[in-house]
Design an enzyme around this catalytic site. Sequence first.
Site, PDB file in Angstrom:
ATOM      1  N   HIS A 505       0.834  -1.205   0.000  1.00 46.60           N
ATOM      2  CA  HIS A 505       0.000   0.000   0.000  1.00 46.60           C
ATOM      3  C   HIS A 505       0.874   1.261   0.000  1.00 46.60           C
ATOM      4  O   HIS A 505       0.731   2.132  -0.861  1.00 46.60           O
ATOM      5  CB  HIS A 505      -0.908  -0.015   1.239  1.00 46.60           C
ATOM      6  CG  HIS A 505      -1.758   1.203   1.398  1.00 46.60           C
ATOM      7  ND1 HIS A 505      -3.082   1.245   1.051  1.00 46.60           N
ATOM      8  CD2 HIS A 505      -1.473   2.451   1.845  1.00 46.60           C
ATOM      9  CE1 HIS A 505      -3.579   2.446   1.272  1.00 46.60           C
ATOM     10  NE2 HIS A 505      -2.615   3.205   1.759  1.00 46.60           N
ATOM     11  N   GLU A 506       1.762   1.339   0.961  1.00 40.74           N
ATOM     12  CA  GLU A 506       2.585   2.551   1.069  1.00 40.74           C
ATOM     13  C   GLU A 506       3.488   2.719  -0.148  1.00 40.74           C
ATOM     14  O   GLU A 506       3.768   3.840  -0.576  1.00 40.74           O
ATOM     15  CB  GLU A 506       3.406   2.541   2.362  1.00 40.74           C
ATOM     16  CG  GLU A 506       2.571   2.537   3.642  1.00 40.74           C
ATOM     17  CD  GLU A 506       1.500   3.622   3.680  1.00 40.74           C
ATOM     18  OE1 GLU A 506       1.692   4.691   3.056  1.00 40.74           O
ATOM     19  OE2 GLU A 506       0.457   3.404   4.323  1.00 40.74           O
ATOM     20  N   HIS A 509       1.742   4.571  -2.871  1.00 39.91           N
ATOM     21  CA  HIS A 509       1.877   6.028  -2.722  1.00 39.91           C
ATOM     22  C   HIS A 509       3.254   6.475  -3.220  1.00 39.91           C
ATOM     23  O   HIS A 509       3.399   7.497  -3.883  1.00 39.91           O
ATOM     24  CB  HIS A 509       1.758   6.437  -1.255  1.00 39.91           C
ATOM     25  CG  HIS A 509       0.378   6.374  -0.679  1.00 39.91           C
ATOM     26  ND1 HIS A 509      -0.692   7.017  -1.253  1.00 39.91           N
ATOM     27  CD2 HIS A 509      -0.100   5.785   0.446  1.00 39.91           C
ATOM     28  CE1 HIS A 509      -1.777   6.806  -0.492  1.00 39.91           C
ATOM     29  NE2 HIS A 509      -1.443   6.062   0.531  1.00 39.91           N
ATOM     30  N   HIS A 512       3.447   6.787  -6.880  1.00 33.16           N
ATOM     31  CA  HIS A 512       2.732   7.986  -7.320  1.00 33.16           C
ATOM     32  C   HIS A 512       3.656   9.213  -7.202  1.00 33.16           C
ATOM     33  O   HIS A 512       3.639  10.111  -8.042  1.00 33.16           O
ATOM     34  CB  HIS A 512       1.484   8.152  -6.441  1.00 33.16           C
ATOM     35  CG  HIS A 512       0.407   9.015  -7.019  1.00 33.16           C
ATOM     36  ND1 HIS A 512      -0.653   9.463  -6.272  1.00 33.16           N
ATOM     37  CD2 HIS A 512       0.213   9.529  -8.256  1.00 33.16           C
ATOM     38  CE1 HIS A 512      -1.447  10.200  -7.035  1.00 33.16           C
ATOM     39  NE2 HIS A 512      -0.938  10.251  -8.238  1.00 33.16           N
TER      40      HIS A 512
HETATM   41 ZN   LIG Z   1      -2.714   5.289   2.030  1.00 35.16          ZN
END
Ligand SMILES: [Zn+2]
Length: 720
Positions: A505-506, A509, A512
């Site tokens: 998940h991290e 980011h 991105h």
């Molecule tokens: Zn998040």
Amino acid sequence: MTNLTQPNNALLYLKTLLVTGVIVICSTSSALAAGEFGPSNPFFAPSTLPFQAPAFDKIKDEDFQPAIEAGMAKQSAEVMAIADNPAAPTFDNTIVALEKSGQLLDRVMAVFSGVTGANTNDTLQKIKTIEAPKLSAHQDSIHLNAKLFARVEAIYKQRAGLKLDAESLRLVERYYDQFVHAGAALSEADKAELRKVNEELSTLSNTFSNKLLAATKDGAFVTKDRASLAGLSDAQIAAAEQAAKSRKVDGYLILLQNTTQQPDLVLLTDRATRQAIFEHSWNRTERGDANDTRDTVVRIAQLRAQKGKLLGYPSFAAWKLEDQMAKTPEAALKFMDAIVPAATEKAAREAKDIQDVIDAEKGGFQLQPWDWTYYAEKVRKARYDLDDAQVKPYFELNCVLENGVFYAATQLYGITFKERHDIPVYHPDVRVFEVFNADGSHLALFYCDYFKRDNKNGGAWMSEFVGQTRLLGTSPVIFNVANLPKPAPGEPALISFTDVVTMFHEFGHALHGMFSDAEYPTLAGTATARDFVEFPSQFNEHWALYPSVFGHYARHYKSGAPMPEELAARIRKAATFNKGYEMTELLAAAELDMQWHFLTPADPLQNPDQFEKQALEKTRLNVGYVPPRYRTTYFSHIWASGYSAGYYAYLWTQMLSDDAYQWFAENGELSRANGDRFRKMVLSRGNTEDLGKMYETWRGAPPNTKAMLKHRGLEAAPAK
Ligand SMILES: [Zn+2]
């Protein structure tokens, strides 16, 4: 353990408060002794390290405050010069000039936010307390600066004739919208009224936070009867005893968590204790004492309705959603309404399974909210028999990182990673990797700081020390932080599957941020809307279970043997467990949030309990055994943080991530071609285009909830 798609991870993603688009003007910084600030301060000039990485070998605690103060003063001067420029406003002398302002402040704040979040101490906390209100006042004041707004407005009105490229045009529109959104276009009388409303709102939010903090503390459950805590481990009971002692009370004390459900309910065998703890949680802010928040929240709702109207909108929700991907509350409501039947039906099936266990045990009662997690755990064990101790040896942190998280990114995007030991770090646990594009060119630096420490905030998050922007010629320096258990020296770090998902998940980011290819800081990387920013991260979670990725990292830490298929199958199957409950409690909270922000100034002050009941009934979410994740009177996200009329974003980004993964499923799954296309059309683009349009161009259609319902096991039950 928390699941990353859930709202208590509101702060998983933290970004520095200071994006260049939010300019600060202040002339009061001399009020506080700024200390020495000169070339000896490591923030004085951009770092000379690769990628302008922070010089953690030189930065000392006492360097921050003078640099922050100097940064504010410098930016004030820069912004004044722009507003007072005698030349006619142009894109370059106003918008681009604003984008270039505040570099010193950005430089120091990125590092300051990073270390206060992940490696803080008393000195840093003190500086934060002093500087935070100043920084926030700066942010608030800028958009009501009439001279500056007049220049922005002039450029906005001429924009069609300026021959700007698409990204520059978007930037002009974003600036104008931000000013107008904050009230810059109002008459002086309305501006004065808005300031008054904002001031009362900010006081009330603060009052709410203080009351809630005290109420949550006071709401702790206390008992002298050790037997009533049966089910807790000896260590947990000892901790409860210690907690009581530290408050100078006899017996055992169980602290309340923020959410409606309390974690100990899963273990406590005594039903009366479970009910008592649940009721302490549910009623914490409605006890008629000094910490009762009912009057506070209804007044906030009323003031917000006034604010929406002042700014020219039918409701506060309409004003709030204008710059979000959903754009209107109606779109968000329509989206939620469509999931309600599937979520509540799945919850009803889960409730039946639970009732069956209760009945089989001859419990003789109907399932209540305080029974849910306790019996759901029994169902889970019976059905999936998934034991953390069994799976953890297959999830060794370093192997998960390099052979899972990095590997998936290499397969999709061609990027490669090389650890660097020459870049200074703020703590010895931090590791630094240089990231290369497929053609060998330099892309970014990636830091990871995974182990729990006492001086670190809870949860996991991503942020950046340096953001990408072509205008300023900077490349991304990104970091991920988590709170995974640190092994004893020499021992391997074996983590749970939940933790594996956190890492994916991290890193979503992080991608991105790293892939950002924007001209302007305001539009770069993760500086997008609340209902978009959790999309790349939740999307990246999907690769954790993708067979060729999973098979590559899920290997026994000693033997290197792959995880037995039977065990892997149980992990996959358990992924949809309890999703009806989770989705329903989220929907209930999100609908409550939206209903409160649909009020108009003509509506009278509400009775919060009545309003809540009616709002849940109206949205078909008045499900007795699934209470809202937060009740109105302790819903901190909406009364005291930025999620007002925005809680739906958690669900919205789930939809985007599952719908996007579905595109991959339909187009050849994991491949470089698919990854490159996603990078080019979405991940690299920050906020450089309308987010709905950007998504649709990539997907070939607007997002829908079909994949989300399937992925989360919320489709109708198979016919028997
Ligand atoms: Zn998040």
